[in-house]
Structures are given as C-alpha cells and as structure tokens.
Design a protein around this motif. Structure first.
Motif, mmCIF file in Angstrom:
data_model
loop_
_atom_site.group_PDB
_atom_site.id
_atom_site.type_symbol
_atom_site.label_atom_id
_atom_site.label_comp_id
_atom_site.label_asym_id
_atom_site.label_seq_id
_atom_site.Cartn_x
_atom_site.Cartn_y
_atom_site.Cartn_z
ATOM 1 N N HIS A 212 0.869 -1.186 0.000
ATOM 2 C CA HIS A 212 0.000 0.000 0.000
ATOM 3 C C HIS A 212 0.898 1.226 0.000
ATOM 4 O O HIS A 212 1.762 1.394 0.860
ATOM 5 C CB HIS A 212 -0.915 0.044 1.217
ATOM 6 C CG HIS A 212 -1.777 1.278 1.246
ATOM 7 N ND1 HIS A 212 -2.937 1.401 0.511
ATOM 8 C CD2 HIS A 212 -1.630 2.463 1.907
ATOM 9 C CE1 HIS A 212 -3.468 2.583 0.717
ATOM 10 N NE2 HIS A 212 -2.685 3.248 1.557
ATOM 11 N N ASN A 346 -3.176 -6.118 9.648
ATOM 12 C CA ASN A 346 -3.449 -6.379 8.222
ATOM 13 C C ASN A 346 -4.944 -6.555 7.978
ATOM 14 O O ASN A 346 -5.398 -7.592 7.462
ATOM 15 C CB ASN A 346 -2.660 -7.602 7.745
ATOM 16 C CG ASN A 346 -2.975 -8.854 8.545
ATOM 17 O OD1 ASN A 346 -3.545 -8.787 9.635
ATOM 18 N ND2 ASN A 346 -2.623 -10.002 8.010
ATOM 19 N N PRO A 348 -7.128 -5.333 5.735
ATOM 20 C CA PRO A 348 -7.702 -5.638 4.416
ATOM 21 C C PRO A 348 -7.575 -7.088 4.003
ATOM 22 O O PRO A 348 -8.278 -7.543 3.107
ATOM 23 C CB PRO A 348 -6.891 -4.725 3.473
ATOM 24 C CG PRO A 348 -6.331 -3.660 4.339
ATOM 25 C CD PRO A 348 -6.091 -4.307 5.662
ATOM 26 N N GLU A 370 -16.252 -1.343 5.816
ATOM 27 C CA GLU A 370 -14.979 -1.072 6.488
ATOM 28 C C GLU A 370 -14.676 0.414 6.493
ATOM 29 O O GLU A 370 -15.184 1.178 5.667
ATOM 30 C CB GLU A 370 -13.840 -1.827 5.806
ATOM 31 C CG GLU A 370 -13.607 -1.443 4.368
ATOM 32 C CD GLU A 370 -12.514 -2.268 3.712
ATOM 33 O OE1 GLU A 370 -11.847 -1.720 2.808
ATOM 34 O OE2 GLU A 370 -12.325 -3.442 4.086
ATOM 35 N N LEU A 372 -10.942 2.307 7.065
ATOM 36 C CA LEU A 372 -9.530 2.072 7.321
ATOM 37 C C LEU A 372 -8.749 3.365 7.166
ATOM 38 O O LEU A 372 -9.063 4.197 6.320
ATOM 39 C CB LEU A 372 -8.975 1.018 6.355
ATOM 40 C CG LEU A 372 -9.697 -0.340 6.340
ATOM 41 C CD1 LEU A 372 -9.086 -1.252 5.301
ATOM 42 C CD2 LEU A 372 -9.662 -0.983 7.712
ATOM 43 N N TYR A 374 -4.666 4.717 6.778
ATOM 44 C CA TYR A 374 -3.303 4.283 6.461
ATOM 45 C C TYR A 374 -2.329 5.376 6.897
ATOM 46 O O TYR A 374 -2.480 6.540 6.524
ATOM 47 C CB TYR A 374 -3.152 4.040 4.959
ATOM 48 C CG TYR A 374 -4.083 2.982 4.409
ATOM 49 C CD1 TYR A 374 -3.658 1.673 4.255
ATOM 50 C CD2 TYR A 374 -5.380 3.298 4.039
ATOM 51 C CE1 TYR A 374 -4.501 0.696 3.746
ATOM 52 C CE2 TYR A 374 -6.243 2.333 3.527
ATOM 53 C CZ TYR A 374 -5.793 1.034 3.380
ATOM 54 O OH TYR A 374 -6.641 0.075 2.883
ATOM 55 N N ILE A 379 -1.934 0.061 9.276
ATOM 56 C CA ILE A 379 -3.347 0.237 8.934
ATOM 57 C C ILE A 379 -4.169 0.057 10.211
ATOM 58 O O ILE A 379 -3.978 -0.906 10.956
ATOM 59 C CB ILE A 379 -3.792 -0.785 7.875
ATOM 60 C CG1 ILE A 379 -2.913 -0.660 6.631
ATOM 61 C CG2 ILE A 379 -5.247 -0.584 7.501
ATOM 62 C CD1 ILE A 379 -3.196 -1.710 5.589
ATOM 63 N N ARG A 383 -13.394 -3.449 10.365
ATOM 64 C CA ARG A 383 -14.145 -4.144 9.325
ATOM 65 C C ARG A 383 -15.369 -4.762 9.988
ATOM 66 O O ARG A 383 -15.248 -5.387 11.052
ATOM 67 C CB ARG A 383 -13.319 -5.240 8.648
ATOM 68 C CG ARG A 383 -12.138 -4.720 7.860
ATOM 69 C CD ARG A 383 -11.551 -5.802 6.985
ATOM 70 N NE ARG A 383 -12.400 -6.053 5.834
ATOM 71 C CZ ARG A 383 -12.317 -7.125 5.048
ATOM 72 N NH1 ARG A 383 -11.434 -8.060 5.326
ATOM 73 N NH2 ARG A 383 -13.103 -7.274 4.012
#
Length: 623
Positions: A212, A346, A348, A370, A372, A374, A379, A383
């Motif tokens: 990412h 983690n 995602p 979700e 999120l 970053y 992260i 979710r």
C-alpha cells in the motif's frame, strides 16, 4: 447627509469586526531553524509571532557566530469568506548564524510581550557537522526555507557535481518481521546541489509483499547528515509492505535520473569585470546523473506452531464485538447478526469469522463494510461483517459464540477473542394458524412437516411398465465411427500438447508471443487513466507498456534495457531507422511529460502513436 451617516456606520462596524478578529486570535510565538548545519555554513533562524509585539527579548547563542540580525519584518492580511472576516498579523525576527565548531550548539528562548503578557519560544539544539571537504560556493548554500513550489531544491547552482552530491537511499522500519507484520519502506533523495527534478524512476516490484503506497505530499525538504555530510533530503516515495511468505525477501534496486543545475563558463569568451558583475560570462546548465540505491533484504519469520483453529492469518492487535439485531422476532422474519473487528494490523487481508447458526435459520450472503486509515505505523480502523438470516421455526435458540484468533507480533503469541452466546426467541408466524391442516400431530410443527416432505419420497411399487425402444448403439456403424473420431481427436490433441509443452519450455518464445497481449492490456489501462484525466498514472502505465513490450519481444531483462540497446537490436532485425527513432521519441515524451504539465490532446496523441508503433513492430519483428 444620509449617505455620509451610512459611511460612518459602515466604517465603525468594519473597525469593530477587524478589531474583534485580531483580539480573538490566539497568540503564537515560534522558532524555526535547520536541525543540522555544516561548520562555517551561513544559515537562518527565524522567530515568528502572529500578533503585534510590545517588546522583543533576543536569545543567546552558544557555539554560533551572529553574522546578521535581528532583522524585523511585518505583514498583515485580511480575508472575508462568506461574511467571516479573518485578520492575520505576522512579525518575524531573523538572524543569520554560522557554526564555529563541530558539535551541538544551543539557542536559548526568545521572548516577546503582547498586551501585557509575556510569551517565549522553546530552546533548541542545532547540530554542526565538520565535513571532510567543504562544498563549492553555491553548491550547498543556505537552502533552508527556500524551496520551489513543485518540491524541487532551489539552492544556488554549484560549479561542479561531486560523486556524492546526489544520492537516493532506501530505509525500512525493520529488517525482521513476521508474515503479515507491516514494514515501512522509505525512499529518500539526498542532494548537495540545486535540483530541478528527477526522470525515469524505477522502483522495486516488491515481490512477496502486499503493498500500500502512502501519501508523501506532506513531506518537505529537511537538512540531514549522511556519511558525515550535510544534505537537503526529502521523501519521494513511501510504502507499507506486508510480507505474504516466509524466508528472505528482497526489495530490489531503485534507480532514477536526477537533474542538477550547475554554473558553467560560456565557451569562447573572456571573463571580464563587467561579466563578473552582471553574470554575463556564466550560464546555468542542467546535468543528468543516474543514481541508484542498493537492494534491501527483509527476513520474514513464519508463524510459530500451535495456531488455534480459528486463526486465519490476522496479524496485529484487534477487538471483536457482536450485536444481534433483534432478540425476539417472528418466524419467517428477517434479522441480522453483526460482527465488528477493530484495531490495527493487516485488516484488508482478514477473512470473515465463521458463524454457526441453528439448523432452522436460513442464512444469506454476508455484507462487509470497512473504515480504514493508512499511516506510517500501519493500517488501523475496523471491518464489519453483517450476517443476514431468517428463522423458519418458532422456539428458543442460542447463537453459539464466535471465535477469532490473531497473532500479536510484539508479544510473539496467539490471542483468541470470543463473543458471548446470543439468546434469541422466535415467536410463531402470525399467518401460520390459518394454514394449519386438520389432524396435525401434537408436538409436530408445520415446519417439521415441510422438511419431512422435502426429505423423503415414497418408492414406486408394482409393474414399472418399461418398454424397449430402438436398437443398441454398441456394435453398430455409428458406434465405430464415433470411436474412430475419438481416437483421431486424442491423437491430434496429443501432438498439439507435445508441441505446446515444447514451446512452453522455450522461455524466449513464450515471452515473444505474449509481448503484444501484455502490452495491449497495459495500453487499455493507460487509456482508462487518460479518460479519467490522471496524467501521472497514464504516463507510468504507458512507460510500463513500451519498456515491457521491448523487454519481452527482444528477450532483454528490463533492468538491462536502454534506449541504445533497443535501437541496436531493432536495427539488427531490419526495422527501419525512422520507426526506431519514433518509438524512442515516444518513450522520451512519456518520461518528460511525467514531470511537466500536459494536455489531454497530448495524451491522446502519445497513446495513438504508441498503439500504431506496437502494431507495426508486431508484424516486422520476427522470433
């Protein structure tokens, strides 16, 4: 008379508004200076105030010579947006200092007085570095606080380019990590000369990582030391890497072309006093230098043994919450069970936890939402998994606890979370009594009868009445014809597969055949970016398509591919020089357009020219 009165009232109201805006502003008194300087290098330190001071108490400097200052400057701005008036006042006191010796010098607190109150800055420490060789005049200079709007360094151009005046380095937040544990990779550019930009950046492919990319627009140029020398440094790329396999993973070499600005003497003309004064005998020349950063290895550790059954690869720190929509519902009415997984890790990549429900509950497709965030640490967020269902039979039920396990890399252990059992009461369907058949056995519900009717079918008894029709296919002429066709097809398939496997072993041939297909896919992706107006991604995808096509078609690794060896290889394959130079020109236009504004018409022209060039090469370049 009335008009004059209105002017007075307006002026009074404006004065009150501006005065209230100024008085309501919170007073801030701050100091700004580079954290690292070179010995003997002039640099600036500024004390800024957002109000009008009644007095200024200067600081004391230990380890520095004061070359100039304090120089006071004042600014005022008023803005009116939607009727809201904002007045900003700024006062700045500037010193020019020079470090006398290597080490850490101190700047004491400065003070100001505003409306009878005293405000002071924080004391600060500035590190002075004694460099092995002082830079040329203008090569380093006082660049702090003097940057161009496009983010490039704007120091005074130097007269020569040293071997270590331009560097790119890659640093990682950790060299050892567990699978799924984030590793932050930072790509930083270091310069000791004026820099106008970079060209042809080639970043690693990050094989073995889930990637990412982080936003680096908030980073500014900073003074830093590297190998005992002072540089202007800036982050040009930053990514979060989540290892997906254990072992030794490699962040491949990073390379790019940096464009420096150097002062050169005009050839063929003498240097006179007139030229020295007006600068007529010198020009600023752009010099390109290829720079690269060595590969960086990451050791990825596998998860320890003894993982719980509910572990599905989640790494980080999490919290699990469960909510049942309605605890009392009627049969055949819809409801939902919601699981919310929040924390950092983690997220995602985490699969939904498994939910076990009573047999008479009809479940439907799960819905995931979700939120999120970053940042450089990883992260974080949540979710949410929503499980819709419909209870078909009345009664009292309990939804079993849901277990979720994750691995905590800081503690190097597994953690199992579990929800509480959820009780639920299902009332009879309000329409069930109207359709109850007479003679229903006590204790047997209508739902039981429906399930029984679908589960068991009676066996037919008596003479089935089967009648033979037609002749057997076995042994007939159509049978043998079909058998011959099957054998022929098998033989043809065998020959084709043998040839295909032989070609698949030839890596060069496979890459040659797939070159056009891969290039067309990338051109389509570039077309989508062009339609969306995303210039940066359009030109990146175009360069991937052009370089990748030539790498596959000519069987040259991308890392070794240059414009010169493309030109030589295409001419060796009898491609006309005009088409070769046009193709090289398209690549050059894409590289240049990455760092200069362009129009949609230029993107359309480059896109069409690239498509035509690849189409012609496909027919001209042989295996």
């Amino acid at each position: 008379m009335m008009l004059r009165l209105m002017k007075y009232l307006f002026a009074t109201a404006a004065f009150l508004v501006f005065s209230s805006a100024a008085f309501s502003q919170k007073v801030k008194f701050e100091v700004g200076a580079p954290a690292v300087v070179a010995v003997g290098e002039p640099f600036r330190i500024e004390f800024s105030l957002n109000a009008k001071p009644d007095g200024f108490t200067p600081p004391s400097f230990t380890g520095f010579d004061v070359l100039a200052g304090p120089t006071a400057s004042e600014g005022t701005s008023v803005s009116i947006v939607n009727g809201n008036v904002t007045k900003t006042v700024s006062f700045t006191y500037t010193y020019v200092l020079s470090a006398t010796a290597a080490g850490k010098g101190t700047v004491s607190a400065a003070g100001v007085e505003v409306d009878g109150k005293t405000y002071a800055t924080r004391p600060m420490t500035i590190e002075a570095i004694a460099e092995a060789a002082a830079p040329e005049a203008g090569a380093g200079g006082d660049t702090a606080g003097r940057r161009q709007g496009d983010g490039t360094a704007s120091a005074a151009p130097g007269t020569r380019l040293g071997a270590d005046d331009l560097l790119v380095r890659v640093s990682v937040s950790r060299h050892e990590a567990y699978k799924g544990q984030p590793v932050r990779a930072t790509f930083k550019l270091y310069t000791r000369v004026a820099l106008s930009g970079i060209e042809s950046p080639r970043y690693p492919a990050f094989n073995g990582f889930w990637v990412h990319e982080l936003d680096v627009s908030g980073y500014d140029w900073q003074r830093e030391t590297l190998d005992g020398k002072v540089y202007d440094a800036r982050v040009i790329k930053e990514v979060l890497l989540y290892p997906q396999q254990s072992g030794r993973l490699l962040i491949e070499q990073t390379s790019m072309t940096a464009i420096a600005q150097l002062v050169v003497q005009n050839p063929g003309r003498s240097q006179s006093l007139f030229d020295d004064f007006f600068g007529g005998g010198q020009t600023v020349q752009q010099v390109r230098r290829n720079i690269s950063a060595p590969p960086v290895s990451i050791t990825v550790k596998d998860f320890p043994a003894g993982a719980p059954a509910s572990f599905n690869g989640a790494v980080g720190k999490f919290r699990l919450d469960a909510v049942l929509g309605e605890q009392t519902v009627a049969a055949n009415a819809s409801d939902a069970y919601v699981l919310k997984l929040s924390g950092s890790g983690n997220l995602p990549l985490i699969q939904a936890p498994k939910l076990e429900m009573p047999a008479s509950f009809e479940q439907y497709n799960m819905k995931t939402t979700e939120s999120l965030a970053y940042d450089a640490s990883g992260i974080s967020g949540y979710r949410q998994f929503e499980y819709p269902f419909i209870p078909r039979a009345e009664g009292s039920y309990t939804i079993a606890p849901v277990e979720f396990s994750y691995f905590d890399p800081e503690a190097a252990r597994y953690v199992t979370l579990a929800t509480a059992p959820a009780g639920m009461e299902v009332r009879p369907d309000s329409t069930a009594g109207r359709n109850t058949p007479s003679g229903l056995v006590s204790g047997v519900s209508k739902e039981d009868i429906k399930i029984l009717d679908r589960d068991i079918r009676f066996i037919r008894i008596g003479d089935p009445g089967l009648v033979r029709k037609g002749n057997f296919l076995f042994g007939s002429l159509p049978y043998f014809l079909a058998l011959a066709l099957m054998l022929g097809g098998f033989a043809a398939g065998y020959v084709y597969l043998k040839k295909h496997l032989r070609e698949m072993r030839n890596v060069t041939l496979v890459r040659n055949k797939k070159a056009n297909k891969v290039a067309l896919q990338r051109l389509r992706a570039a077309g989508d970016y062009m339609n969306a107006g995303d210039e940066r991604r359009f030109y990146e995808e175009m360069l991937r398509a052009l370089w990748g096509y030539m790498s596959d078609k000519l069987n040259i690794p991308v890392s070794n591919l240059t414009k010169d060896n493309i030109r030589e290889e295409l001419q060796r394959r009898s491609v006309s020089p005009e088409r070769v130079e046009r193709f090289i020109g398209i690549i050059t236009e894409c590289e240049y357009a990455q760092y200069s504004p362009s129009s949609s018409g230029q993107m359309n022209e480059i896109y069409g020219a690239a498509a035509r060039a690849l189409s012609r090469f496909e027919s001209e370049i042989k295996k």
